[in-house]
Design a protein around this motif. Structure first.
Motif, PDB file in Angstrom:
ATOM      1  N   TYR A  63       4.798   2.294   2.590  1.00  0.00           N
ATOM      2  CA  TYR A  63       4.478   1.050   3.272  1.00  0.00           C
ATOM      3  C   TYR A  63       5.539  -0.022   3.060  1.00  0.00           C
ATOM      4  O   TYR A  63       5.311  -1.189   3.375  1.00  0.00           O
ATOM      5  N   THR A 112       2.528  -5.086   5.071  1.00  0.00           N
ATOM      6  CA  THR A 112       2.065  -3.892   5.782  1.00  0.00           C
ATOM      7  C   THR A 112       0.612  -3.602   5.442  1.00  0.00           C
ATOM      8  O   THR A 112      -0.198  -3.265   6.321  1.00  0.00           O
ATOM      9  N   SER A 113       0.261  -3.726   4.179  1.00  0.00           N
ATOM     10  CA  SER A 113      -1.132  -3.501   3.761  1.00  0.00           C
ATOM     11  C   SER A 113      -2.080  -4.453   4.474  1.00  0.00           C
ATOM     12  O   SER A 113      -3.142  -4.048   4.955  1.00  0.00           O
ATOM     13  N   ASP A 133      -1.786  -5.916   7.290  1.00  0.00           N
ATOM     14  CA  ASP A 133      -1.916  -5.644   8.725  1.00  0.00           C
ATOM     15  C   ASP A 133      -2.549  -4.294   9.041  1.00  0.00           C
ATOM     16  O   ASP A 133      -3.286  -4.162  10.020  1.00  0.00           O
ATOM     17  N   LYS A 134      -2.272  -3.283   8.219  1.00  0.00           N
ATOM     18  CA  LYS A 134      -2.632  -1.920   8.614  1.00  0.00           C
ATOM     19  C   LYS A 134      -3.696  -1.254   7.743  1.00  0.00           C
ATOM     20  O   LYS A 134      -4.304  -0.269   8.175  1.00  0.00           O
TER      21      LYS A 134
END
Length: 970
Positions: free
Chosen positions: A465, A475-476, A478-479
């Motif tokens: 990530y 990234t965490s 958002d995803k």
């Protein structure tokens, strides 16, 4: 009347409800007994054993640890009750819902309390052996943990109370140190000298989450910097800066301007008396701010003139003198050039358009300093006192030991006046940073600290990530994480996106130390400055496991950990302690990942805290986990608002508007507090107070009345009484339809943590659709019917309702639903909290039937409204005295009403349905024009058993009865 007087008393022949369930709950006295019972039968433990023998999917809510230093406040209660409702609802929907409560034990608040105790005795903390001091801190935390544990349990919170997690447990301290060592070994740890939030009172760095903002008064000053390399027409020219921190002027190393702002040169033509400006002086200002600044200097418009524009290129070439340059007896301390530098942070919103830049005392200043190689200064000590050899100001403090203003500001301003470099000053009020513990102001201060770089590549191979902590965190967010409410995502994302490196170190004693060694004589930038050795790390961890973090402080610790591999004289042992947010941010490692009852994959399904934890626990957990395992430690984050008084004001002990959980449980019981949480929209700030609690208690009484009726209706119900849904009357099948609908609503609501939505639906169903409609209609059949199919069907539905309402509401009203359950299913090991929400057949849903009964209920509303008019006018005393004529112009509605024994639905003794045109004086409701009602009294005698007024009463074998009651008596 004579006939009635001589009629038999049929009361004992009725099937009246049988229950000992009291209307008065008596929760404050009765709830503790249920708590004792749950502990005795081990409900939480039974559920865990049950999960081991099944394929229940795990669900882990990871507890954000409260701090162990005081009684619970209403915010604690809100937080823990929400968590409990999540855990219980997930468990009852078929999950293995685990909850391990925990406590944050290290850090400044506890250390501060112990220091206060020393000060009261005239002792100095530094005179006490550090291990002894730490032991006192540990004992203090243990005492409050025991108190808070009982206060939390009193609220009905389930969990592993006998085995919580504590950040000060030896195992936890070992793992915290291990997590720190991962930062050490992966290359993100470094020692730097940056401005940090510093508390002069507590003598330690503070995290942003430990700071709160309050108004305070300060001196704003306008200071003149003399131009050194004056070109043509720029003789006697000064750049003027504005600051609210006069004490930082001795540390000035540059002036910043904005390339996008319009600047001009202004000349003084005349001055009034008592003015620090001088005729002939020329000043550089942002044009938008010139007039205001010159007014502050007591210059009227006629006393100055704008000479010309000054370009950015001109400004960039200018060199100035420090205001104290050349001051007598300054020993050359400030005899250096001050450059003019471009800065994106400069605006023309306030001040002069020029920003005084002291790299040791501000983030923007520091960034400019790094970019342009400005000198970092170390003029102030831990107590905010100027260094002992600083000319003019030696030993003067910005703030004293109580957080009151010291003499530094006044001394700097006096010296600026003396050397002719103060243009103006003004007493103003600003919002400024204060420690949330000591409540004293904090300053930005350059101090050697340990940092975790969030933009340096993490050398651990967990790059799925991202390569850096910041990349992985964004990234965490958002995803990988579900946000409740979604606004939480935006808040944390923007914080992570803009945040600087993480300051890990604190200059205190009570905490987990930064378990590392530095090489003597080396510079922090040298590759061998930090000792990175797995064998050394392993020895440290083994000692912490056995003895706790105190092992770092005992005599001979350095020799023990370095072993025979290194010369102890070559290395320095670091004695700073970790930021407590690193402690709590690491809890995923020693709770989720390390414990047998943690999470199967080391991740939490949910973190749940107040919205302030976007800059606190959510934030630090994200950074810490991204640094050690490459991603967020949670799959979901739920945030709730703050608690306010009834008027929407912040609660304050001094104002007297606080609401203590203990007071609510003593007056009303914990279930009322839990119901307050369930009824509120927790995503916003929540109000609470006496009047609000009265309203909650009223809702509770209405709901309790529904449960009491239901208990009475199912007394002695057995499987032999059960009726298949296909054989039930339409009214019962309509109830089953509503149950099928509600089952979907409840499950979806609980999965979305929408407790308000779930409770509102269930409360309306229980009080409106059941108590005021279904129960109202079926009382007659339940009480007066014999062993009829209709009565058996109603009791079957009551049994179905019982199992669903008790389990649907159990996560909210943990005590009351247990009482309801035990009233029917008593037993040594019985508990509603060992049940799952029953599966509800989708086949019960019947949209066509629901549409039909919607018409029936609408028509009933018109009839009951018409009868209420007659009751208010004292024409009748009860609806059974009526036999109205109901005019229905809509054919579909009329057909529906003729098909459902509408007189029973309206609880009248008789009723006539017709599609004839209604008389003009018929009762109508404006929004329901196709239905009209004409009142008529029921004809006949009053049945002495069911009280209906019917023509056949008195014509049967049992005196004074109607045909239905005569048959029931037979």
């Amino acid at each position: 009347m004579c006939a009635e007087a001589t009629s038999p008393d049929y009361k004992d022949t009725l099937n009246l409800p049988q229950t000992d369930f009291p209307m008065r709950a008596g929760l404050p006295k009765r709830e503790p007994a249920w708590l004792d019972r749950w502990a005795k039968i081990g409900i939480y433990e039974q559920l865990r054993e049950k999960a081991k023998s099944s394929d229940r999917k795990p669900f882990t809510l990871h507890d954000g640890p409260p701090y162990a230093n005081g009684h619970l406040h209403i915010g604690h209660a809100l937080n823990k009750i929400l968590k409990d409702m999540v855990v219980r609802s997930q468990q009852m929907m078929g999950r293995d819902a685990r909850y391990i409560p925990g406590w944050d034990c290290h850090g400044l608040p506890i250390e501060w309390k112990i220091e206060e105790k020393y000060r009261a005795k005239g002792k100095d903390k530094d005179d006490v052996p550090v291990v002894d001091f730490r032991q006192e801190c540990r004992k203090f935390a243990e005492g409050w943990i025991d108190i808070q544990r009982e206060e939390f349990k009193r609220l009905g919170i389930t969990g592993t109370w006998d085995n919580p997690y504590l950040t000060m447990d030896f195992r936890a301290e070992r793992i915290i140190a291990e997590e720190f060592q991962k930062f050490l070994m992966s290359g993100v740890l470094y020692q730097g000298s940056k401005p940090v939030m510093w508390s002069p009172v507590e003598k330690t760095a503070l995290a942003e989450a430990e700071v709160e903002y309050h108004d305070r008064q300060t001196d704003a000053i306008w200071v003149k910097f003399a131009l050194q390399n004056a070109g043509e027409g720029l003789d006697n020219t000064y750049a003027v800066i504005w600051t609210t921190t006069p004490w930082t002027i001795p540390q000035n190393r540059a002036i910043c301007f904005s390339p996008t702002v319009s600047y001009g040169l202004y000349e003084v033509l005349d001055t009034p008396e008592e003015c620090w400006a001088a005729k002939g002086e020329k000043y550089l200002f942002a044009d938008d701010l010139a007039a205001d600044t010159l007014a502050k200097a007591r210059l009227e418009d006629s006393m100055y003139t704008r000479v010309r524009d000054v370009t950015g290129d001109e400004l960039s070439a200018m060199i100035f003198a420090h205001p104290l340059n050349g001051a007598a007896e300054a020993n050359g301390e400030w005899d250096f050039d001050v450059p003019m530098l471009p800065g994106d942070h400069v605006t023309a919103d306030a001040g002069t358009g020029f920003v005084h830049t002291a790299p040791s005392h501000g983030d923007d200043d520091y960034a400019i300093g790094i970019k342009h190689g400005l000198e970092m200064t170390y003029n102030l000590g831990d107590d905010s006192a100027y260094r002992d050899d600083l000319p003019f100001f030696a030993g003067l403090k910005v703030y004293d030991h109580k957080g009151k203003p010291g003499k530094a500001n006044q001394a700097v301003m006096a010296k600026l006046v003396e050397v002719g470099r103060l243009l103006a000053r003004q007493r103003i009020t600003i919002s400024d940073a204060h420690s949330w513990r000591s409540k004293a102001p904090v300053i930005r201060l350059n101090r050697p600290q340990w940092f975790a770089s969030i933009d340096r590549e993490v050398g651990d191979g967990n790059d799925t990530y991202g390569k850096t902590i910041r990349e992985r965190a964004l990234t965490s967010i958002d995803k990988l994480v579900k946000w409740t409410p979604q606004t939480g995502r935006n808040r944390l994302y923007s914080m992570i996106e803009a945040r600087p490196d993480w300051v890990l170190s604190r200059q205190r004693a009570w905490g987990v130390p930064l378990t590392c060694f530095t090489k003597k004589g080396a510079q922090p930038t040298d590759p061998d400055y930090l000792l990175r050795d797995e064998a050394v790390n392993a020895r440290i961890l083994a000692a912490f496991e056995a003895e706790g973090a105190d092992a770092w402080y005992v005599e001979g610790a350095k020799e023990r950990f370095l072993g025979n591999d290194y010369n102890v004289d070559d290395w320095d042992q670091v004695f700073d302690v970790l930021d407590v947010w690193f402690d709590s941010g690491s809890t995923h490692a020693f709770v989720l990942r390390d414990r047998e009852d943690g999470s199967d994959d080391g991740l939490a399904d949910l973190y749940l805290e107040g919205t302030d934890q976007h800059r606190g626990w959510f934030h630090s957990s994200m950074l810490q986990s991204c640094g050690t395992q490459g991603r967020a430690p949670y799959r979901g984050v739920l945030t709730h608002g703050f608690t306010l008084d009834e008027k929407g004001n912040k609660m304050s002990k001094s104002v007297g508007n606080t609401v203590a959980p203990e007071d609510v449980t003593k007056q009303y019981g914990a279930d009322i507090l839990r119901l307050w949480v369930a009824q509120a929209d927790y995503t916003a700030d929540l109000r609470i107070g006496p009047e609000i609690l009265k309203g909650v208690a009223d809702s509770y009484r209405r709901l309790r009345n529904t449960m009491r009726f239901m208990l009475g209706a199912v007394s002695h119900f057995s499987e032999a009484d059960r009726v298949d849904p296909a054989d039930m009357p339409e009214l019962e099948r309509w109830v089953l339809h509503r149950l099928a609908e509600l089952d979907e609503v409840v499950r979806a609501g609980y999965d979305a943590y929408d407790f308000q939505g779930v409770f509102q639906q269930l409360f309306n169903f229980a009080t409106v659709e059941l108590s005021a409609f279904y129960f109202d209609i079926r009382k007659d059949a339940l009480y007066c019917d014999g062993d009829t199919a209709r009565r058996r069907a109603a009791r079957t539905v009551m049994d179905i309702l019982f199992h669903r309402l008790t389990t649907w509401l159990a996560p909210v009203l943990v005590f009351t639903m247990e009482e309801v359950w035990l009233e029917r299913f008593g037993g040594d090991d019985a508990s509603v909290h060992l049940q799952d929400i029953p599966e509800t057949p989708a086949s019960w849903k019947n949209a066509e039937l629901a549409a039909k009964w919607s018409k029936v209920r609408t028509a009933r509303r018109v009839v009951t409204s018409a009868l209420e008019v007659q009751r208010v006018n004292k024409v009748i005393g009860a609806s059974l005295e009526a036999a109205p004529v109901v005019y229905v112009s809509d054919a579909a509605t009329l057909a529906a009403l003729k098909d459902v024994a509408f007189e029973d639905v309206c609880i009248t003794s008789g009723l006539t349905l017709t599609d004839d045109a209604a008389p003009e004086d018929a009762y109508r409701m404006a929004e329901l024009a196709d239905i009209a009602v004409v009142f008529a009294e029921a004809e006949g005698e009053k049945c002495q058993r069911c009280w209906k007024i019917l023509p056949d009463v008195g014509t049967h074998s049992h005196a004074g009865t109607c045909a239905r009651c005569d048959e029931a008596l037979a």
